[in-house]
Design an enzyme around this catalytic site. Sequence first.
Site, PDB file in Angstrom:
ATOM      1  N   ARG A 255       0.815  -1.209   0.000  1.00 12.94           N
ATOM      2  CA  ARG A 255       0.000   0.000   0.000  1.00 12.94           C
ATOM      3  C   ARG A 255       0.851   1.263   0.000  1.00 12.94           C
ATOM      4  NH1 ARG A 255      -4.773  -0.138   2.254  1.00 12.94           N
ATOM      5  NH2 ARG A 255      -4.118  -1.922   3.511  1.00 12.94           N
TER       6      ARG A 255
ATOM      7  N   CYS B 242     -26.600  -3.968  -6.788  1.00 15.99           N
ATOM      8  CA  CYS B 242     -27.826  -4.334  -6.060  1.00 15.99           C
ATOM      9  C   CYS B 242     -27.485  -4.757  -4.636  1.00 15.99           C
ATOM     10  CB  CYS B 242     -28.564  -5.437  -6.806  1.00 15.99           C
ATOM     11  SG  CYS B 242     -29.193  -4.898  -8.396  1.00 15.99           S
TER      12      CYS B 242
END
Length: 436
Positions: free
Chosen positions: A299, A365
């Site tokens: 990262r 969804c």
Amino acid sequence: MTLAELIPTFRNFLPEHLDPGRWPDRAQALPGGDITVGGTSLTGLAERFDTPGYVVDTATLRARCRAYRAALPDAEIAFAGKAFLCRRMAKLLAGEGLSLDVCSAGELATATSAGFPPGRIMLHGNAKPDHELRAALDAGVGRIVLDSPDEIDLLGALATRRQDVLIRVTPGIDGHTHRAVATGVEDQKFGFSLASGQAAEAVRRVRSKPLLNLVGLHCHLGSQITDVEVYERAVRALAGFLAEIAVRHGVTLPQLDLGGGHAVNFDLRGFGCRVKNVLAQECRKHGLAAPRLVVEPGRAIAARAGLTVYRVITVKRGVRTFVAVDGGFSDNPRPALYGARYAVRLLGRASSAPVAPATVVGRHCEAGDVLMRDAVLPGDIAAGDLLVVPCTGAYHHSMASTYNSVRRPPVIAIGDGEPELWIRRESAEDLMAREV
């Protein structure tokens, strides 16, 4: 007009330097609302490559690689491939002199197909199937990090020539991070416990395998760690274990891998100085030659180099304002998984409207498909607007999915010339290709 009066006027036409803790090194915000990276317009990229899209600044990637090498000149820097890996990234890392850790046969294949030197590859993982161990042996990876008694036995049986290995030790140290990414504590799936004696038994077991060459210890304390002190504690614990191994087995292991987990704005200089000093002190105390340090940033190298550009599809105003974009959970699952928080900015036009709180949501969804719950955006945000989210270079492309059969975004790299597609947008044909 006086000079004092002219300066504010000129300032309106000058680029704005964005927060260096979040944005790529070469990012600038222009007065008209666009943002450039290395002189390349993000609005222009959105028009050319469509949205959503990942954008990567290669200059920032290289600068972060070099910052690690400068802060730890005697250490081995192994990029954590799980943060962001593709063939072009592997080539960049190889050119910068870094090593690479991979945690699957797929990541290994990506690296080797790009010509990454296999001797500078480490294979990680708490549950490596036999076919992945065979792939690593066939590729000639430099080291395999062993994580269980079964794996020691399996690799010992599979190896046909001497293979360097590390033992992953769980030192019982809390990195003070999210529970889902805390890996240095007891009672979790990674490594051999130091306190229980499992690590000592793993050393004995490895040394009983004639083709396994134990070259060091490995630990990983977690992710998004900001406190250098936890690494100092790990060094003290592991140096003591190295001394115990020297007494019991008569060997001095030459490598100590402290893993990664460094936060985006990690105190790299402080880490390099303090960890080196503690290791030297502990080794002197135990009468050991200091092992070579290995660190595995992911990262901290990739995150700030990356941006994601979205287009607003709908805006619903009610009790709260919902701003829905053309991506979401499938290109950034981290807010749902870890509660990760991101900044967001209007891109491509200037707005004089007062800012207002908004919830930026995705198109999927899922009620939990929320990218930012507390975004601050101009009150006139509307369908068709572009948004840009910084600090998305790590664990976004890697964790992207095809949920709802939404096609994964491209990766567009900005270097010194024309932007380049490192990874094209997934197509409908790609989605169908695996079906029989």
